[in-house]
Design a protein around this motif. Structure first.
Motif, short mmCIF file in Angstrom:
data_model
loop_
_atom_site.label_atom_id
_atom_site.label_comp_id
_atom_site.label_asym_id
_atom_site.label_seq_id
_atom_site.Cartn_x
_atom_site.Cartn_y
_atom_site.Cartn_z
N ILE A 262 38.36 44.93 43.49
CA ILE A 262 39.33 45.25 45.02
C ILE A 262 40.08 45.28 43.97
N ASP A 263 41.04 46.28 44.62
CA ASP A 263 42.92 46.88 43.66
C ASP A 263 43.21 45.77 44.09
N GLY A 264 44.14 44.91 42.48
CA GLY A 264 44.97 44.24 43.14
C GLY A 264 44.22 43.13 42.42
N LEU A 265 43.14 43.28 41.88
CA LEU A 265 42.35 41.62 41.42
C LEU A 265 42.08 42.34 40.00
N PRO A 266 42.37 42.06 38.98
CA PRO A 266 41.70 41.67 37.49
C PRO A 266 40.41 41.90 37.28
N ALA A 267 39.64 43.45 37.64
CA ALA A 267 37.99 42.88 37.13
C ALA A 267 37.47 43.29 36.20
N GLY A 268 36.67 43.24 35.61
CA GLY A 268 36.43 43.69 33.90
C GLY A 268 36.00 44.79 33.83
N GLN A 269 35.75 45.44 32.88
CA GLN A 269 35.60 46.67 32.65
C GLN A 269 34.21 47.23 34.07
N ASP A 270 33.14 46.45 33.69
CA ASP A 270 31.54 46.33 35.03
C ASP A 270 32.31 45.83 36.10
N GLY A 271 33.38 45.47 36.72
CA GLY A 271 33.77 45.48 37.88
C GLY A 271 33.60 43.81 38.32
N PHE A 272 33.12 43.09 37.58
CA PHE A 272 32.89 41.51 37.86
C PHE A 272 34.28 40.71 37.99
N VAL A 287 43.56 32.86 45.05
CA VAL A 287 42.30 33.87 45.20
C VAL A 287 41.19 33.03 44.63
N TYR A 288 39.98 32.86 44.99
CA TYR A 288 38.92 32.67 44.66
C TYR A 288 37.96 33.60 44.53
N ALA A 289 36.27 33.11 44.01
CA ALA A 289 35.70 34.17 43.98
C ALA A 289 34.33 33.24 43.90
N ALA A 290 33.25 33.38 44.51
CA ALA A 290 32.16 33.60 44.37
C ALA A 290 30.32 34.27 44.50
N GLY A 291 29.91 33.97 43.87
CA GLY A 291 28.86 35.02 44.48
C GLY A 291 28.55 35.84 43.41
N ASP A 292 27.84 37.33 43.60
CA ASP A 292 27.12 38.18 42.54
C ASP A 292 29.28 38.56 42.13
N VAL A 293 29.83 38.42 42.26
CA VAL A 293 31.30 39.56 42.38
C VAL A 293 31.66 39.08 41.02
N THR A 294 31.25 37.60 40.56
CA THR A 294 31.72 36.91 39.66
C THR A 294 31.68 36.84 38.26
N ALA A 295 32.37 37.09 37.12
CA ALA A 295 31.45 37.07 36.06
C ALA A 295 29.84 36.01 34.91
N PHE A 296 30.22 35.56 35.62
CA PHE A 296 28.86 34.72 35.74
C PHE A 296 27.57 36.01 35.46
N PRO A 297 26.28 35.27 34.93
CA PRO A 297 25.49 36.41 34.01
C PRO A 297 24.44 36.35 35.47
N VAL A 298 23.70 34.94 35.86
CA VAL A 298 23.24 35.16 36.45
C VAL A 298 23.73 35.26 38.12
N LYS A 299 22.36 36.38 38.45
CA LYS A 299 23.15 36.67 39.80
C LYS A 299 22.18 36.17 41.13
N GLN A 300 21.98 35.61 40.96
CA GLN A 300 20.94 34.36 42.20
C GLN A 300 21.95 33.76 43.16
N GLY A 301 20.92 33.94 44.70
CA GLY A 301 21.23 33.13 46.08
C GLY A 301 21.93 31.21 45.76
N GLY A 302 21.29 31.11 44.95
CA GLY A 302 21.71 29.51 44.76
C GLY A 302 23.00 29.16 43.44
N ILE A 303 22.85 29.99 42.92
CA ILE A 303 24.09 30.00 41.98
C ILE A 303 25.13 29.79 42.66
N ALA A 304 24.82 31.45 44.21
CA ALA A 304 26.52 31.60 45.01
C ALA A 304 26.54 31.06 45.50
N THR A 305 25.18 29.73 46.02
CA THR A 305 26.57 28.95 47.26
C THR A 305 27.17 27.86 45.51
#
Length: 394
Positions: A262-272, A287-305
């Protein structure tokens, strides 16, 4: 109030309500909306802004090609109405944090006081020449692999995944369900293998789960090659690193993941997006972020919640609600489909907490049945009337 949580909210015209914009319509977005309604009530006016009109319950996707499940789709506008938030169809592509304004694809601007980015990931081809399991539809041709396996036309199939940010559980489910198909079809001479960059199967859950998963796979006749990265599949040979090419008739791969920028937000090279312990985007106010878009390496629904709950508490506190925001402390819970009875997995990610790593035939938590464990989302979906909110099964 926990240290580091913002409490500086610009009010809208009525002076009483904080405008909260949630960019996304997936697991994290819905969990956050439900949490905010409970935590902040009328202190917040929540708007879901998503690029598509339906919420897709992805975890059942692994069973669909095998005829064991159907992907569930829910109408987002209806879900939003049931939660008590508004819904806008449109994807956010730019944010001006200084002005507190988000811009959607049609150019319309949305003012906000607090924003949660839950825009998810882009799924990309990871292994040239392999069949990609996308987890939503059969565009990658995995259904054809299952049909040929069931008919005895395939005798050597490899299941693999790329390294990096990922969620490995579907890889093992696809292989285990494939082994179940072979057993039911009376095909005893086919070979199924898993090629994984992990040091042990589902190592993120901990050492005990890794060992038990290895034993379960051996029992089902599935070979595991660990510590190996897939490169490409061509002319019946899967190139890997390190090691010599692996001969196979078909290769099935999970996709590579990138964050949705998303333009205006400081994402890393891989977009997270990098977030702090309260899931606030690093260096960006409000501005907060949650779910797969964050840089936390595990991409799972439970972690997203869990991330969504952490962000919702911080947002609610900033809006004046009496809540003590807790920091993100991830716990992994997973339901593994095996072709017969499921297995329940519990552990702590990326911490070597082998002592809390568990794999059990019995449920390890008390939430309603479902593949995603969410404090608010799981009971909400379980409580919907039969067929209510459904946009159809895909």
């Amino acid at each position: 109030m926990s240290v580091g949580v913002e409490r500086d909210v610009s009010r809208d015209g009525d002076g009483d309500v904080s405008r909260v914009l949630i960019a996304g319509g997936g697991v994290a977005a819905l969990e956050a909306a439900l949490a905010l309604r409970q935590l902040a009530g009328e202190r917040v006016a929540v708007e879901l802004c998503a690029p598509r009109a339906d919420f897709v319950y992805r975890p059942f996707a692994v069973g669909e090609p095998y005829g064991a499940a159907k992907i569930l789709r829910y109408d987002l506008a209806d879900l939003a109405d049931r939660i008590g938030v508004s819904f806008r169809l449109g994807g956010v592509f730019a944010v001006d944090p200084a002005a507190g304004v988000a811009t959607v694809r049609d150019g319309e601007e949305i003012a906000y006081d607090q924003m949660l980015v839950a825009s998810g990931v882009r799924m990309l081809w990871a292994v040239p020449g392999a069949v990609t399991f996308w987890g939503v539809s059969d565009e990658g041709g995995f259904g054809s692999v299952v049909r040929r396996l069931r008919a005895g036309m395939l005798r050597d199939v490899v299941f693999t995944m790329p390294g990096g940010n990922s969620w490995a559980l579907p890889l093992y489910e696809l292989a285990l369900l494939g082994a179940a198909v072979l057993a039911k079809s009376g095909i005893g001479d086919a070979r199924l293998r898993v090629v994984t960059p992990e040091d042990a199967p589902l190592e993120l859950f901990g050492r005990a789960v890794g060992a038990q998963m290895g034993e379960l796979l051996r029992e089902r006749g599935i070979e595991v090659l660990s510590g190996v990265h897939p490169v490409s599949f061509e002319d019946g040979r899967l190139s890997v690193a390190p090691g010599e090419p692996i001969e196979a008739e078909a290769v099935v791969s999970l996709p590579r993941l990138e964050g949705r920028r998303i333009d205006g937000l400081p994402a890393g090279q891989d977009g997270f997006l990098l977030v702090d312990e309260h899931c606030r985007v690093a260096g960006v106010r409000g501005v907060y972020a949650a779910g797969d878009v964050t840089a936390f390496p595990v991409k799972q629904g439970g972690i997203a919640t869990q991330e969504a709950d952490v962000a919702a508490e911080a947002i609610a506190a900033a809006a004046g609600a009496e809540v003590e925001p807790a920091p993100f402390d991830p716990v992994l819970r997973g339901v593994l489909w095996t072709g017969d009875e499921p297995r329940y997995l519990y552990g702590r990610p990326a911490g070597g907490h082998g002592e809390v790593s568990k794999l059990s035939r019995e449920p390890l938590w008390s939430e309603p049945d479902g593949k995603i464990v969410g404090r608010h989302l799981s009971p909400f979906l379980a409580g919907l009337p039969d067929a209510a909110s459904r946009a159809g099964a895909g």
